[in-house]
Design a protein around this motif. Structure first.
Motif, short mmCIF file in Angstrom:
data_model
loop_
_atom_site.label_atom_id
_atom_site.label_comp_id
_atom_site.label_asym_id
_atom_site.label_seq_id
_atom_site.Cartn_x
_atom_site.Cartn_y
_atom_site.Cartn_z
N PRO A 37 0.83 -1.21 0.00
CA PRO A 37 0.00 0.00 0.00
C PRO A 37 0.87 1.26 0.00
CG PRO A 37 -0.85 -1.59 1.57
CD PRO A 37 0.48 -2.12 1.10
N GLY A 38 0.53 2.19 -0.86
CA GLY A 38 1.28 3.43 -0.93
C GLY A 38 2.33 3.45 -2.02
N LEU A 39 2.67 2.27 -2.55
CA LEU A 39 3.63 2.20 -3.65
C LEU A 39 2.88 2.12 -4.98
CD1 LEU A 39 6.40 -0.24 -2.37
CD2 LEU A 39 6.48 2.25 -2.52
N THR A 40 3.22 3.00 -5.90
CA THR A 40 2.59 3.00 -7.22
C THR A 40 3.05 1.79 -8.02
OG1 THR A 40 2.60 5.42 -7.21
CG2 THR A 40 2.30 4.35 -9.34
N GLU A 41 2.14 1.18 -8.75
CA GLU A 41 2.52 0.08 -9.63
C GLU A 41 3.23 0.66 -10.85
OE1 GLU A 41 0.57 -3.68 -12.11
OE2 GLU A 41 -0.64 -2.51 -10.71
N LEU A 42 4.48 0.30 -11.03
CA LEU A 42 5.27 0.85 -12.13
C LEU A 42 5.04 0.05 -13.41
CD1 LEU A 42 8.66 1.48 -10.27
CD2 LEU A 42 6.87 3.14 -10.80
N ALA A 43 5.20 0.73 -14.53
CA ALA A 43 5.07 0.07 -15.82
C ALA A 43 6.19 -0.95 -16.00
CB ALA A 43 5.12 1.11 -16.93
N ILE A 44 5.94 -1.97 -16.80
CA ILE A 44 6.96 -2.97 -17.09
C ILE A 44 7.92 -2.38 -18.13
CG2 ILE A 44 7.43 -5.25 -18.06
CD1 ILE A 44 4.74 -6.15 -16.99
N PRO A 45 9.18 -2.18 -17.77
CA PRO A 45 10.11 -1.58 -18.72
C PRO A 45 10.35 -2.46 -19.94
CG PRO A 45 10.97 -1.46 -16.48
CD PRO A 45 9.79 -2.40 -16.46
N GLN A 46 10.55 -1.83 -21.07
CA GLN A 46 10.86 -2.58 -22.29
C GLN A 46 12.19 -3.30 -22.12
OE1 GLN A 46 11.08 -0.07 -25.73
NE2 GLN A 46 11.00 -1.76 -27.18
N ASP A 47 12.29 -4.47 -22.69
CA ASP A 47 13.51 -5.29 -22.66
C ASP A 47 13.82 -5.86 -21.27
OD1 ASP A 47 13.94 -4.80 -25.38
OD2 ASP A 47 15.06 -2.97 -24.94
N SER A 48 12.87 -5.75 -20.33
CA SER A 48 13.08 -6.38 -19.03
C SER A 48 12.50 -7.80 -19.08
CB SER A 48 12.38 -5.59 -17.92
OG SER A 48 10.97 -5.70 -18.02
N HIS A 49 12.79 -8.58 -18.06
CA HIS A 49 12.29 -9.94 -17.97
C HIS A 49 10.87 -9.89 -17.40
CE1 HIS A 49 12.04 -14.18 -16.62
NE2 HIS A 49 12.96 -14.41 -17.53
N ASN A 50 9.95 -9.34 -18.21
CA ASN A 50 8.55 -9.18 -17.81
C ASN A 50 8.43 -8.40 -16.51
OD1 ASN A 50 5.78 -9.57 -18.34
ND2 ASN A 50 5.68 -11.30 -16.91
N GLY A 51 9.34 -7.47 -16.29
CA GLY A 51 9.29 -6.64 -15.09
C GLY A 51 9.76 -7.32 -13.82
N GLU A 52 10.34 -8.52 -13.92
CA GLU A 52 10.76 -9.26 -12.73
C GLU A 52 12.20 -8.92 -12.34
OE1 GLU A 52 8.25 -13.38 -12.94
OE2 GLU A 52 9.89 -13.18 -14.37
N LEU A 53 12.49 -9.10 -11.06
CA LEU A 53 13.82 -8.85 -10.51
C LEU A 53 14.68 -10.11 -10.63
CD1 LEU A 53 12.54 -7.19 -7.23
CD2 LEU A 53 13.54 -5.96 -9.16
N ASP A 112 18.78 -5.32 -7.05
CA ASP A 112 17.75 -4.32 -6.81
C ASP A 112 17.26 -3.70 -8.11
OD1 ASP A 112 17.66 -4.47 -3.99
OD2 ASP A 112 19.45 -3.22 -3.84
N ARG A 113 16.05 -3.18 -8.06
CA ARG A 113 15.50 -2.48 -9.21
C ARG A 113 16.47 -1.38 -9.64
NH1 ARG A 113 10.23 -2.72 -10.76
NH2 ARG A 113 9.68 -1.30 -12.49
N GLY A 114 16.69 -1.28 -10.95
CA GLY A 114 17.63 -0.29 -11.46
C GLY A 114 19.06 -0.77 -11.50
N HIS A 115 19.30 -2.04 -11.18
CA HIS A 115 20.65 -2.60 -11.13
C HIS A 115 20.69 -3.92 -11.89
CE1 HIS A 115 20.61 0.16 -7.70
NE2 HIS A 115 21.93 0.17 -7.75
N GLY A 116 21.86 -4.21 -12.47
CA GLY A 116 22.05 -5.48 -13.15
C GLY A 116 21.00 -5.73 -14.21
N TYR A 117 20.42 -6.92 -14.18
CA TYR A 117 19.38 -7.28 -15.16
C TYR A 117 17.97 -7.11 -14.60
CZ TYR A 117 22.51 -9.01 -18.78
OH TYR A 117 23.44 -9.09 -19.79
N SER A 118 17.85 -6.55 -13.42
CA SER A 118 16.52 -6.22 -12.90
C SER A 118 15.97 -5.02 -13.68
CB SER A 118 16.60 -5.92 -11.40
OG SER A 118 16.78 -7.12 -10.67
N PRO A 119 14.66 -4.76 -13.57
CA PRO A 119 14.04 -3.71 -14.39
C PRO A 119 14.71 -2.35 -14.24
CG PRO A 119 12.36 -5.03 -13.33
CD PRO A 119 13.67 -5.45 -12.73
N ARG A 120 14.87 -1.68 -15.38
CA ARG A 120 15.40 -0.30 -15.42
C ARG A 120 14.28 0.62 -15.87
NH1 ARG A 120 20.96 -0.04 -15.54
NH2 ARG A 120 21.88 -2.04 -14.95
#
Length: 365
Positions: A37-53, A112-120
């Motif tokens: 609760p309180g966290l916005t659902e972010l869009a699935i970034p292009q070229d990510s693994h379906n938005g997964e970490l 973490d999100r924004g790092h490595g192959y996790s969603p950017r």
């Protein structure tokens, strides 16, 4: 005591010893981001693994016998979750994961999100951005629950958190006190050192983040550079620094180098939250803080005060200071890195092993 690899033959030792041993027990996986609760659902970034970490786990049962410490147990005595620092990724911890495995532990690392192959969430992989610091905490909590804890359900779940990962780990122990059994903080970001006074930093960062300014590089940030020995901070191992640079240079996913205004703002908010007296008072996890004496990235005073506050509130916390050590403890020369690994394993062992009176055969049971 785990034996460290020879710095004089570092590259060959990593290639011929460490990486094959890790490959024998490694599993790559993907985890859907946590919701809260309180966290916005972010869009699935292009070229990510379906938005997964992305995460990687290493099972002690499959770690080669020949690479284990002579006194290592037959079965894993726990699992160590590694919470990485800013702009890092799972491969940055190959050597440290190897030592924890050699000492008798499973290892699990979440990118973490924004790092490595996790969603950017930005098209530019060079920049690190996050919309809300709490996202890091709930993702790590979910990872501990659904991935790391099941690796050894009845054994200890420990964590090793460096820098940003240390700040995230502290927030985890404050908001979800029953998650971990022991926590080692490596040069943790209790309070980042900023170029402006703490009193005016929030307002200044809010101003910089107006519109899409939060996605812009923070003042003084520069993109991933060409190799130079000057990139290795004095006091670190040149062999370890060059190895890490080469790993990053080979893959654009590992070249994030610039903090955005938005990321800095969220780290300031994280710092303010975890230093609140009411938050520190919730900590029940035993903590060992390993401080770098020459750290210029995070406040040593804030680390001292944090440990003092935990103990004053009835918690268990201790501090070890590495005189002369810069911030990046994973790249220290053997003399100092050996202290980091040795103290960490001793701490994990203490909280992973039952007390003498808890032994099943103590009273002839």
């Amino acid at each position: 005591m785990v034996t460290l690899i020879d710095e004089n033959n570092y590259a060959s030792a990593m290639t011929d010893v460490v990486q094959p041993a890790l490959a024998a027990c490694a599993t790559e996986g993907w985890m859907a981001p946590a919701t809260h609760p309180g966290l916005t659902e972010l869009a699935i970034p292009q070229d990510s693994h379906n938005g997964e970490l992305r995460y990687v786990t290493y099972r002690y049962a499959d770690f080669p016998q020949g690479n284990r410490d002579a006194e290592a147990p037959a079965d894993a005595q726990g699992t160590v979750v590694i919470a990485h620092g800013f702009s890092e990724f799972y491969g940055r911890y190959d050597e440290i994961a190897y030592y924890f495995l050699a000492g008798g532990y499973n290892v699990a690392i979440l990118e973490d999100r924004g790092h490595g192959y996790s969603p950017r969430d930005l098209g530019d992989f060079d920049r690190v951005w996050i919309d809300d610091w709490r996202r890091y905490i709930v993702d790590l909590k979910k990872f501990c629950e659904v991935v790391a804890r099941p690796m050894a359900p009845t054994a200890a779940l420990c964590m090793y958190g460096h820098s940003m990962g240390g700040g995230i780990a502290v927030a985890l122990t404050e908001q979800y006190p029953s998650t971990l059994d022991a926590l080692v903080l490596s040069a943790p970001m209790i309070d980042p050192i900023l170029s402006v006074p703490e009193q005016v930093a929030p307002a200044a960062l809010d101003a910089l983040c107006v519109g899409r300014g939060g996605e812009a590089p923070a003042p003084g940030q520069k993109p991933f550079p060409a190799w130079s020995e000057d990139l290795v901070t004095p006091g670190l191992s040149m062999a370890r620094g060059k190895w890490l640079y080469d790993v990053r240079a080979e893959d654009g996913h590992y070249q994030n180098f610039e903090a955005t205004n938005g990321w800095v703002r969220e780290m300031v908010r994280l710092s303010k939250s975890i230093r609140r007296d009411s938050a520190v008072g919730r900590i029940t996890t035993p903590i060992l803080l390993i401080q770098s004496g020459n750290d210029v990235q995070v406040s040593l005073q804030a680390q001292d005060e944090f440990v003092m506050h935990v103990t004053q509130d009835g918690g268990e916390a201790s501090l070890i200071r590495l005189d002369g050590a810069p911030h990046e403890q994973g790249s220290l020369p053997n003399e100092l890195l050996g202290q980091v690994i040795g103290e960490s394993l001793d701490f994990f062992d203490y909280y992973s092993s039952p007390a003498e009176w808890e032994s099943a055969d103590k009273f002839g049971a």
